[in-house]
Design an enzyme around this catalytic site. Structure first.
Site, PDB file in Angstrom:
ATOM      1  CB  CYS A  65      37.213  36.436  24.438  1.00 25.95           C
ATOM      2  SG  CYS A  65      38.737  37.170  25.065  1.00 25.95           S
ATOM      3  CG  HIS A  98      45.164  41.956  47.832  1.00 28.88           C
ATOM      4  ND1 HIS A  98      46.520  41.758  47.811  1.00 28.88           N
ATOM      5  CD2 HIS A  98      44.692  41.216  48.857  1.00 28.88           C
ATOM      6  CE1 HIS A  98      46.860  40.934  48.790  1.00 28.88           C
ATOM      7  NE2 HIS A  98      45.756  40.587  49.433  1.00 28.88           N
TER       8      HIS A  98
END
Length: 157
Positions: A65, A98
């Site tokens: 966007c 992670h």
């Protein structure tokens, strides 16, 4: 890799360029739009990208966007979706390793096409480490989803 891409009217040009790059790199692309400058609402595109991942139609996704912020906020309302705005390669890689990030969100008004390609390469090359500390943290994220009304079925508590 099977990927889903989507963008609002501010991000569709960058999305189209990246989708072309990904196809040329051998990836299978599901493009959920938009395809021109006619204004659309980024939450609708975030929903389409998130659903494709949740339904198993794609392994990972790309949302674009204007800033990346709105699409990221919207996508993260969906169960099982871990989306992040990343405008540096460390975050694009580390978010997967992670945090098991499954949607990379980019701001078309913030970055250019070459940096976007670098970010996508880092995002796609990364794999979740499954180290105990990361498994524990992702489990806590999933617990938050269950506790505060987001279930895999989409039902609210």
């Amino acid at each position: 890799m099977r990927l889903v891409v989507g963008a609002d009217h501010r991000g569709y040009c960058l999305k189209d360029a990246i989708a072309g790059y990904l196809r040329a790199s051998g990836h299978d692309i599901l493009d959920v739009g938009t395809h021109d400058a006619t204004p659309v609402d980024y939450p609708d595109i975030a929903l389409a990208v998130g659903r494709a991942i949740a339904n198993g139609e794609a392994e990972r996704g790309l949302l674009v966007c204007g800033s990346g912020v709105g699409a990221s906020v919207a996508a993260n309302k969906l169960p099982g979706i871990r989306a992040a705005v990343c405008h540096d390669t460390y975050s694009a890689r580390q978010g997967v390793e992670h945090d098991e990030m499954n949607i990379l969100v980019l701001g078309a008004r913030i970055i250019g096409e070459e940096l976007a390609r670098e970010l996508v390469r880092a995002f796609l090359a990364a794999a979740f480490t499954a180290e105990e500390r990361h498994l524990r943290r992702v489990a806590k994220i999933k617990s938050l989803e269950r506790r505060y009304g987001k279930s895999a079925s989409g039902e609210t508590s």
